[in-house]
Design an enzyme around this catalytic site. Structure first.
Site, PDB file in Angstrom:
ATOM      1  N   ARG A  72       0.844  -1.198   0.000  1.00 39.54           N
ATOM      2  CA  ARG A  72       0.000   0.000   0.000  1.00 39.54           C
ATOM      3  C   ARG A  72       0.878   1.246   0.000  1.00 39.54           C
ATOM      4  NH1 ARG A  72      -3.411  -1.769   5.005  1.00 39.54           N
ATOM      5  NH2 ARG A  72      -1.425  -2.801   5.327  1.00 39.54           N
ATOM      6  N   ASP A  74       2.347   5.004  -0.342  1.00 40.07           N
ATOM      7  CA  ASP A  74       1.861   6.321   0.072  1.00 40.07           C
ATOM      8  C   ASP A  74       1.808   7.289  -1.106  1.00 40.07           C
ATOM      9  OD1 ASP A  74       1.582   6.053   2.958  1.00 40.07           O
ATOM     10  OD2 ASP A  74       3.759   5.783   2.973  1.00 40.07           O
ATOM     11  N   TYR A 133      12.093  -2.647  -3.001  1.00 41.22           N
ATOM     12  CA  TYR A 133      11.954  -1.216  -3.225  1.00 41.22           C
ATOM     13  C   TYR A 133      13.298  -0.642  -3.672  1.00 41.22           C
ATOM     14  CZ  TYR A 133       7.438  -1.003  -0.764  1.00 41.22           C
ATOM     15  OH  TYR A 133       6.130  -1.160  -0.392  1.00 41.22           O
ATOM     16  N   ARG A 220      11.488   4.593   3.850  1.00 42.80           N
ATOM     17  CA  ARG A 220      11.757   6.035   3.894  1.00 42.80           C
ATOM     18  C   ARG A 220      12.429   6.435   5.211  1.00 42.80           C
ATOM     19  NH1 ARG A 220       6.071   8.483   2.405  1.00 42.80           N
ATOM     20  NH2 ARG A 220       7.126  10.410   3.053  1.00 42.80           N
TER      21      ARG A 220
END
Lengths: 275, 275
Positions: A72, A74, A133, A220
């Site tokens: 999910r 952002d 990622y 992040r």
């Protein structure tokens, strides 16, 4: 009626790519069936999920299917290898599913790269055995002209070797509370990080992360804390102490969404194998 | 008064990066000093040159200097290593020139990467000993979601090996009329192509071109004709015949500007050496 109970529908796994900038993120914000207008509470930005489900509704008499996603993402986070599952009327071939969805997804920057019938018991979220990622930093004084929205611009020189050394401390199974968003809904802060590689190519730093799953904002937040090491604000030992504290207040800043891309999700068996 | 005659000014070489999409191209369209309004004849898009000269005017009491560029890129063509020269008041350091121009260039997607005092007799256009371009094709069925405006989307499979073989025929000194735009103002169609490499990395084909100078649209026209070979519409022999015809009407289509980036300009001596 759950469309899965109906023999008229089949479950599909879709691999999709999107530009996160014009979206509030992956997740649908309003209850299903309610349409927000363009002046709605989210600044008028749709979610990727809403746009995908609206395209799928065009294949099913206007009824949007409920979709389940692997990651999910952002607002502002991109994807080149997101995976989602949803049910569609049984008559469509894989080619037709991809082409029809891509037709109806226009002009949004979302495309279906691949569609495959989901294996028995497949769930895009819970069957995933790995997520990958990539985070990109543009490390130079002038702001980005060509890569605006795709990179985190860090003006001061970053020591990629020190960042790589700090990153290696996070590999394996640990309590990642230092890098966990307050909003995270996971039941445990323990995760197993399989890869966290920092490499420099000219003005670009690339951080590649892989794990079975991540906490909310984990990538992040790891990148933000690594940037403190790269800037010399933290030694590698200070970074290690912040990690060991298992407390978000000990961590560094949250890196902006711009540089983050969900590049792939692994399954066993892989629904897209051999395609 | 030519600012070069005034001891109050010095000549600077600037290396700049820009996103070509919001511009009508490099070149100023209106006579100097005349301001087009946003509803002007060019669809309201400024040129990169106008935007750069307007930023430079802020350093010189509102008087925009005349700038000379190495490569006059078309609308939609990007640059990561464009070079331009212009005169600025003598009191500025290289650091101040870059920072002040970048401040005044906001919010346009144009940045000065480097500023250096120009060597004696330096001319960004006429002193250039080489220009390098990169052209990127996204070769897959679904349209680009993340790279829209940065790549040429070719849906049908391209044979990169056949394209590389055809590209090698263009190396060296030849009449490039087959790849020359009707609008080209060069006195001769003869150019010496130093490099034209076609490589595939997954879904991306990259074509790298280097020469002392190029004809107008030469790279895009070479890429368009190479795509005919890649698609199997032309054999390498047919490509060779089209090239030998030295006639634009024998050539393939002009590839769109989206995939083209001016990546660098060479000088001897290099004003940016050691920076």
């Amino acid at each position: 009626m759950d469309p899965l109970d109906a023999p008229t529908h089949r479950l599909w796994a879709l691999r999709i790519e999107y530009d996160g900038r014009p979206f509030i993120g992956w997740q649908r914000q309003s209850p299903r069936g309610e349409r927000r207008d363009a002046a709605g509470g989210d600044g008028g930005k749709p979610s990727v999920q809403e746009v995908l489900e609206a395209a799928a509704a065009c294949l099913d008499g206007g009824v949007p299917p409920a979709s389940t996603v692997a990651g999910r993402t952002d607002s502002g986070v991109h994807a080149t290898g997101q995976v989602v599952h949803l049910a569609l009327p049984a008559q469509f071939s894989a080619h037709a599913v991809r082409e029809a969805l891509n037709f109806h997804l226009k002009p949004h920057p979302v495309v279906v790269l691949d569609a495959a019938l989901a294996p028995d018991g497949f769930n895009a979220r819970f069957s995933a055995t790995g997520r990958r990622y990539r985070y990109t930093i543009l490390n130079r004084r002038p702001r980005p002209a060509l890569e605006e929205g795709r990179v985190w611009h860090v003006r001061h020189p970053l020591d990629a070797d020190a960042m790589a050394q700090a990153a290696s401390l996070l590999l394996g199974r640990h309590d990642f509370s230092t890098f966990r968003a307050a909003s995270c809904q996971a039941s445990s802060p323990v995760r197993t990080l399989d890869r966290l590689a920092v490499t420099r190519t000219g003005e670009h730093l690339t951080i590649e992360a892989a794990a079975r799953s991540f906490l909310h904002h984990q990538v992040r937040n790891m990148v933000g804390s690594l940037s403190f090491v790269g800037l010399g604000r933290w030694s590698v030992a200070e970074f290690a102490r912040a990690f060991a504290a298992a407390d978000r207040r000990a961590g560094g800043p949250t890196a902006p969404p711009d540089g983050l891309v969900l590049t792939g999700v692994a399954y066993d068996p892989d629904p897209f194998a051999g395609r």
